[in-house]
Design a protein around this motif. Sequence first.
Motif, PDB file in Angstrom:
ATOM      1  N   CYS A  14      12.964  14.333  -4.641  1.00  0.00           N
ATOM      2  CA  CYS A  14      12.568  15.447  -6.179  1.00  0.00           C
ATOM      3  C   CYS A  14      10.353  14.916  -6.254  1.00  0.00           C
ATOM      4  O   CYS A  14      10.701  13.883  -6.139  1.00  0.00           O
ATOM      5  CB  CYS A  14      12.523  15.073  -7.423  1.00  0.00           C
ATOM      6  SG  CYS A  14      14.303  15.319  -7.701  1.00  0.00           S
ATOM      7  N   VAL A  15       9.990  16.347  -5.585  1.00  0.00           N
ATOM      8  CA  VAL A  15       8.501  15.878  -5.860  1.00  0.00           C
ATOM      9  C   VAL A  15       8.437  16.551  -6.498  1.00  0.00           C
ATOM     10  O   VAL A  15       7.878  17.654  -6.456  1.00  0.00           O
ATOM     11  CB  VAL A  15       7.375  15.946  -4.185  1.00  0.00           C
ATOM     12  CG1 VAL A  15       6.485  15.825  -4.560  1.00  0.00           C
ATOM     13  CG2 VAL A  15       8.390  15.275  -3.117  1.00  0.00           C
ATOM     14  N   PRO A  16       8.045  16.157  -8.323  1.00  0.00           N
ATOM     15  CA  PRO A  16       8.094  16.980  -9.144  1.00  0.00           C
ATOM     16  C   PRO A  16       7.149  17.577  -9.517  1.00  0.00           C
ATOM     17  O   PRO A  16       7.228  18.691 -10.769  1.00  0.00           O
ATOM     18  CB  PRO A  16       9.074  15.580 -10.688  1.00  0.00           C
ATOM     19  CG  PRO A  16       8.219  14.355  -9.962  1.00  0.00           C
ATOM     20  CD  PRO A  16       8.165  15.064  -8.457  1.00  0.00           C
ATOM     21  N   ASN A  75       6.100  11.236  -7.611  1.00  0.00           N
ATOM     22  CA  ASN A  75       5.483  11.499  -8.418  1.00  0.00           C
ATOM     23  C   ASN A  75       4.261  11.366  -7.384  1.00  0.00           C
ATOM     24  O   ASN A  75       3.230  10.636  -8.298  1.00  0.00           O
ATOM     25  CB  ASN A  75       5.937  10.828  -9.770  1.00  0.00           C
ATOM     26  CG  ASN A  75       4.564  11.994 -11.015  1.00  0.00           C
ATOM     27  OD1 ASN A  75       4.385  12.368 -10.042  1.00  0.00           O
ATOM     28  ND2 ASN A  75       4.970  11.742 -11.474  1.00  0.00           N
ATOM     29  N   ALA A  76       4.357  11.442  -5.726  1.00  0.00           N
ATOM     30  CA  ALA A  76       2.916  11.670  -5.286  1.00  0.00           C
ATOM     31  C   ALA A  76       2.030  11.831  -5.717  1.00  0.00           C
ATOM     32  O   ALA A  76       0.766  11.169  -5.073  1.00  0.00           O
ATOM     33  CB  ALA A  76       3.351  11.766  -3.726  1.00  0.00           C
ATOM     34  N   TYR A  77       2.192  12.837  -6.263  1.00  0.00           N
ATOM     35  CA  TYR A  77       0.624  13.673  -7.222  1.00  0.00           C
ATOM     36  C   TYR A  77       0.295  13.471  -8.686  1.00  0.00           C
ATOM     37  O   TYR A  77      -0.071  15.041  -9.675  1.00  0.00           O
ATOM     38  CB  TYR A  77       1.138  14.803  -6.678  1.00  0.00           C
ATOM     39  CG  TYR A  77       0.321  14.956  -5.160  1.00  0.00           C
ATOM     40  CD1 TYR A  77      -0.450  15.067  -3.629  1.00  0.00           C
ATOM     41  CD2 TYR A  77       2.249  15.412  -3.828  1.00  0.00           C
ATOM     42  CE1 TYR A  77      -0.366  14.213  -2.839  1.00  0.00           C
ATOM     43  CE2 TYR A  77       1.450  15.234  -2.851  1.00  0.00           C
ATOM     44  CZ  TYR A  77       1.263  14.839  -1.692  1.00  0.00           C
ATOM     45  OH  TYR A  77       1.148  14.219  -0.601  1.00  0.00           O
ATOM     46  N   ALA A  78       1.286  13.067  -8.845  1.00  0.00           N
ATOM     47  CA  ALA A  78       1.315  12.890 -10.160  1.00  0.00           C
ATOM     48  C   ALA A  78      -0.318  13.433 -11.376  1.00  0.00           C
ATOM     49  O   ALA A  78      -0.126  13.895 -12.470  1.00  0.00           O
ATOM     50  CB  ALA A  78       1.970  11.282 -11.032  1.00  0.00           C
ATOM     51  N   ASN A 103       0.833  -1.043  -0.028  1.00  0.00           N
ATOM     52  CA  ASN A 103      -0.148  -0.028   0.681  1.00  0.00           C
ATOM     53  C   ASN A 103       0.630   1.034   0.143  1.00  0.00           C
ATOM     54  O   ASN A 103       0.445   2.320  -0.098  1.00  0.00           O
ATOM     55  CB  ASN A 103      -0.866   0.166   1.230  1.00  0.00           C
ATOM     56  CG  ASN A 103      -0.140   0.015   2.740  1.00  0.00           C
ATOM     57  OD1 ASN A 103       0.697  -0.456   2.910  1.00  0.00           O
ATOM     58  ND2 ASN A 103      -0.875   1.446   2.701  1.00  0.00           N
ATOM     59  N   SER A 104       1.911   1.335   0.017  1.00  0.00           N
ATOM     60  CA  SER A 104       3.600   2.469   0.372  1.00  0.00           C
ATOM     61  C   SER A 104       4.384   2.353   0.121  1.00  0.00           C
ATOM     62  O   SER A 104       5.142   2.022  -0.620  1.00  0.00           O
ATOM     63  CB  SER A 104       3.731   2.191   2.019  1.00  0.00           C
ATOM     64  OG  SER A 104       4.391   3.002   1.618  1.00  0.00           O
ATOM     65  N   SER A 105       4.218   3.661  -0.975  1.00  0.00           N
ATOM     66  CA  SER A 105       5.468   4.093  -1.528  1.00  0.00           C
ATOM     67  C   SER A 105       6.459   4.694  -0.733  1.00  0.00           C
ATOM     68  O   SER A 105       7.693   4.870  -1.142  1.00  0.00           O
ATOM     69  CB  SER A 105       4.540   5.335  -3.012  1.00  0.00           C
ATOM     70  OG  SER A 105       4.162   5.919  -1.582  1.00  0.00           O
TER      71      SER A 105
HETATM   72  N1  PMP Z   1       5.154  11.191  -0.900  1.00  0.00           N
HETATM   73  C1  PMP Z   1       4.816  12.142  -0.635  1.00  0.00           C
HETATM   74  C2  PMP Z   1       5.674  13.343  -1.536  1.00  0.00           C
HETATM   75  C3  PMP Z   1       3.583  11.935  -0.012  1.00  0.00           C
HETATM   76  O1  PMP Z   1       2.976  13.888   0.278  1.00  0.00           O
HETATM   77  C4  PMP Z   1       3.292  11.203   0.748  1.00  0.00           C
HETATM   78  C5  PMP Z   1       1.734  11.565   1.474  1.00  0.00           C
HETATM   79  N2  PMP Z   1       1.889  12.077   2.783  1.00  0.00           N
HETATM   80  C6  PMP Z   1       3.582   9.693   0.448  1.00  0.00           C
HETATM   81  C7  PMP Z   1       5.185   9.752  -0.886  1.00  0.00           C
HETATM   82  C8  PMP Z   1       3.208   9.360   0.630  1.00  0.00           C
HETATM   83  O2  PMP Z   1       2.958   7.860   0.120  1.00  0.00           O
HETATM   84  P1  PMP Z   1       2.090   6.393   0.598  1.00  0.00           P
HETATM   85  O3  PMP Z   1       1.038   6.747   1.081  1.00  0.00           O
HETATM   86  O4  PMP Z   1       2.271   5.564  -1.310  1.00  0.00           O
HETATM   87  O5  PMP Z   1       3.545   5.682   0.764  1.00  0.00           O
END
Ligand code: PMP
Length: 429
Positions: free
Chosen positions: A186-188, A223-226, A103-105
């Motif tokens: 990077c959060v691009p 790319n969490a907000y792709a 479930n978690s990146s």
């Molecule tokens: N990366 C960024 C930039 C985030 O803002 C967040 C959540 N706040 C996450 C990753 C966490 O992602 P995930 O729930 O897939 O672990």
Amino acid sequence: MRIDSATRDQLQEWEKELSTHYQRICQHELSLDITRGKPAADQLHQSDGLDGILNGDYRAADGTDTRNYGGRNGGGLEGLLCARELGADILQVPTEEVLAGGNSSLTLMYHAVLTGYLFGFAGNKPWRELQSPKFLCPVPGYDRHFSICEQLGIGMVNVPMTETGPDMDAIEEEIKKDQGIIGIWCVPKFSNPTGVTYSQETVVRLAQLAQIANPGFRIFWDNAYAIHDLEQQINLPGIRAASLENDTADSVLQFASTSKVTHAGAGVAFVSASTANLASLKKQMHAMTIGPDKVNQLRHSRFFAEFTLLKKHMQKHAQILKPKFACVLSQLESAFGDSDLGEWEKPKGGYFVSFNTRPGCATAVVQLAADAGVKLTPAGATFPYGKDPEDRNIRIAPSFPPLEELDTAMSVFILCVKLASVRKKLEIL
Ligand code: PMP
């Protein structure tokens, strides 16, 4: 209110008025929270159709029985083929280059850093064998990225964020003078917290970094907000294409998840990378797990049987989020539009609004707000080691509270910014 042109008498007068107002607010015993970027309940409801969607049919299109270990055509460690296709759509990369996980990146990012640190990627020296391995950290940034480095004892070097992404001149300079730099966070797109989307020039220059960096250097492209646009779709230039053009494909690791698409605690995460990098990652993960939750992966693939369904789904999220961002931005504009009390970004997507107070005020603002019953992300959290050198940045997360609560929380926030700014100015006069 303009503080720099105010006299001491005016400032003292303001301080008195604001303190009285603040004392009154404190008596209301509020309990509000705008700390973390969590989806609100009505956003989560949009995905409740996941529950029961399999209706007893646990077989993926390729015949894999998702209830069991392993499977055909890569149903093991890489995740189900159909889930990898979903990740490929989100990240705009080929399916073969995608691994679909749990479930978690963030977990995938942690494992990727661990792989680089303990074993090295693609035949490169493990980072732990370097004298002083370090990551470049565009600031303000995402606190959990910094926690990973801090926990593993990997150094961190701040680089400022600009309106087009991280300051590339500063990055290139750091890399040229220090071969200990082995990564960058990077959060691009709709960067956490500034909301910035990287420009074409930034993406290309990032893709070229491997030409001057340590051979083990990796870009962590989170790319969490792709697909989290509020209005029309903003186009993020592709790092994969840029890296292929520059013969640096091994320097890029891309991540995404459905955490802010479906159920935040029960989604599917993805990593995309070159064959060599994926092989290194899988080698490390092989010792740790047989494979991810394929039943959940299948549920997501059925729920988003086509990419257009995912896009429509994200428009529903945007409809819920838009009034909340509008509330934050309009309150900030009417309070500070014509003032020298703070600066903020106007994001077109993502989950945050980043606010900079006058220098030296952020900690006081967060404390005042807490005492008045409004919880904010701790000052400094957006910087490595929790240390904002100028004590200015505060991350506002509008998504979770209902609109009326957010409105009240923002009024309190604004009052606290005013009060802390006036007090600070009086202190240094
Ligand atoms: N990366 C960024 C930039 C985030 O803002 C967040 C959540 N706040 C996450 C990753 C966490 O992602 P995930 O729930 O897939 O672990």
